[in-house]
Design a protein around this motif. Structure first.
Motif, short mmCIF file in Angstrom:
data_model
loop_
_atom_site.label_atom_id
_atom_site.label_comp_id
_atom_site.label_asym_id
_atom_site.label_seq_id
_atom_site.Cartn_x
_atom_site.Cartn_y
_atom_site.Cartn_z
N ALA A 7 -13.43 -18.99 34.83
CA ALA A 7 -14.50 -19.97 35.06
C ALA A 7 -14.00 -21.21 35.79
N ASN A 8 -14.83 -21.70 36.69
CA ASN A 8 -14.60 -23.00 37.31
C ASN A 8 -15.27 -24.09 36.49
N VAL A 9 -16.36 -23.71 35.83
CA VAL A 9 -17.14 -24.64 35.01
C VAL A 9 -17.49 -23.93 33.71
N VAL A 10 -17.34 -24.64 32.58
CA VAL A 10 -17.78 -24.11 31.30
C VAL A 10 -18.81 -25.07 30.74
N CYS A 11 -20.00 -24.54 30.46
CA CYS A 11 -21.07 -25.34 29.85
C CYS A 11 -21.20 -24.91 28.40
N VAL A 12 -21.05 -25.86 27.49
CA VAL A 12 -21.24 -25.56 26.07
C VAL A 12 -22.67 -25.95 25.74
N VAL A 13 -23.45 -24.96 25.31
CA VAL A 13 -24.87 -25.15 25.03
C VAL A 13 -25.03 -25.30 23.51
N TYR A 14 -25.91 -26.21 23.12
CA TYR A 14 -26.18 -26.41 21.69
C TYR A 14 -27.67 -26.68 21.50
N ASP A 15 -28.11 -26.56 20.27
CA ASP A 15 -29.51 -26.79 19.90
C ASP A 15 -29.61 -28.18 19.28
N VAL A 16 -30.34 -29.08 19.92
CA VAL A 16 -30.43 -30.45 19.43
C VAL A 16 -31.09 -30.55 18.05
N THR A 17 -31.78 -29.49 17.64
CA THR A 17 -32.44 -29.51 16.32
C THR A 17 -31.54 -28.91 15.23
N GLN A 18 -30.39 -28.39 15.62
CA GLN A 18 -29.46 -27.78 14.67
C GLN A 18 -28.11 -28.50 14.74
N GLU A 19 -27.92 -29.44 13.84
CA GLU A 19 -26.72 -30.28 13.90
C GLU A 19 -25.43 -29.47 13.84
N ASP A 20 -25.43 -28.35 13.14
CA ASP A 20 -24.20 -27.56 13.06
C ASP A 20 -23.79 -27.02 14.43
N THR A 21 -24.75 -26.76 15.31
CA THR A 21 -24.39 -26.29 16.65
C THR A 21 -23.77 -27.40 17.48
N ILE A 22 -24.16 -28.62 17.20
CA ILE A 22 -23.57 -29.78 17.88
C ILE A 22 -22.15 -30.00 17.36
N GLU A 23 -21.97 -29.92 16.05
CA GLU A 23 -20.65 -30.10 15.45
C GLU A 23 -19.66 -29.04 15.92
N LYS A 24 -20.14 -27.82 16.15
CA LYS A 24 -19.26 -26.73 16.56
C LYS A 24 -18.69 -26.94 17.96
N ILE A 25 -19.28 -27.82 18.74
CA ILE A 25 -18.69 -28.12 20.05
C ILE A 25 -17.26 -28.60 19.85
N GLN A 26 -17.10 -29.55 18.93
CA GLN A 26 -15.78 -30.13 18.69
C GLN A 26 -14.92 -29.26 17.78
N THR A 27 -15.53 -28.68 16.74
CA THR A 27 -14.73 -27.95 15.75
C THR A 27 -14.43 -26.51 16.15
N LYS A 28 -15.11 -26.00 17.18
CA LYS A 28 -14.87 -24.62 17.59
C LYS A 28 -14.67 -24.47 19.10
N TRP A 29 -15.69 -24.84 19.88
CA TRP A 29 -15.69 -24.48 21.30
C TRP A 29 -14.65 -25.20 22.13
N ILE A 30 -14.41 -26.46 21.88
CA ILE A 30 -13.36 -27.16 22.63
C ILE A 30 -11.99 -26.58 22.28
N LEU A 31 -11.80 -26.24 21.01
CA LEU A 31 -10.55 -25.61 20.59
C LEU A 31 -10.36 -24.24 21.25
N VAL A 32 -11.43 -23.46 21.31
CA VAL A 32 -11.37 -22.15 21.96
C VAL A 32 -11.02 -22.30 23.44
N MET A 33 -11.67 -23.24 24.11
CA MET A 33 -11.38 -23.44 25.54
C MET A 33 -9.94 -23.87 25.75
N ASN A 34 -9.44 -24.76 24.90
CA ASN A 34 -8.05 -25.20 25.04
C ASN A 34 -7.08 -24.06 24.77
#
Length: 107
Positions: free
Chosen positions: A75-102
């Motif tokens: 990928a040249n660009v990675v977009c992490v998508v989340y649901d603004v009505t589901q706080e756990d999906t927002i939290e997973k950006i930092q606790t899961k997806w950024i770690l996975v990308m790194n």
């Protein structure tokens, strides 16, 4: 000049990754949404930069971790998508997806 651009959509299940892709392609919100959209390519002649653009959907339920590793490295660009009505999906950006990308990002 870049030959093409590859955009990967990541995020928790049911946050709207596939719906975003299908809305782009179909120019309306889809009534039925599959678990994962096939890779789409936007031709160079319809992009402002005149570069073919590939949009890739990732589904943990349909793809192995090795496929995720490969897609992140391509990928040249990675977009992490989340649901603004589901706080756990927002939290997973930092606790899961950024770690996975790194972990999977290749130099």
């Amino acid at each position: 000049m870049k030959r093409d651009v590859r955009i990967l959509l990541l995020g928790e299940p049911k946050v709207g990754k596939t719906s975003l892709i299908m809305s782009l392609v179909g120019e309306e919100f889809p009534g039925e949404v599959p678990l994962r959209a096939e890779e789409i390519t936007i031709p160079a002649d319809v992009t402002p930069e005149k570069v073919p653009t590939h949009i890739v959907d990732y589904s943990a339920s349909e793809q192995a971790e090795e496929e995720l590793r490969e897609e992140i490295s391509r990928a040249n660009v990675v977009c992490v998508v989340y649901d603004v009505t589901q706080e756990d999906t927002i939290e997973k950006i930092q606790t899961k997806w950024i770690l996975v990308m790194n972990r999977f990002h290749c130099c």
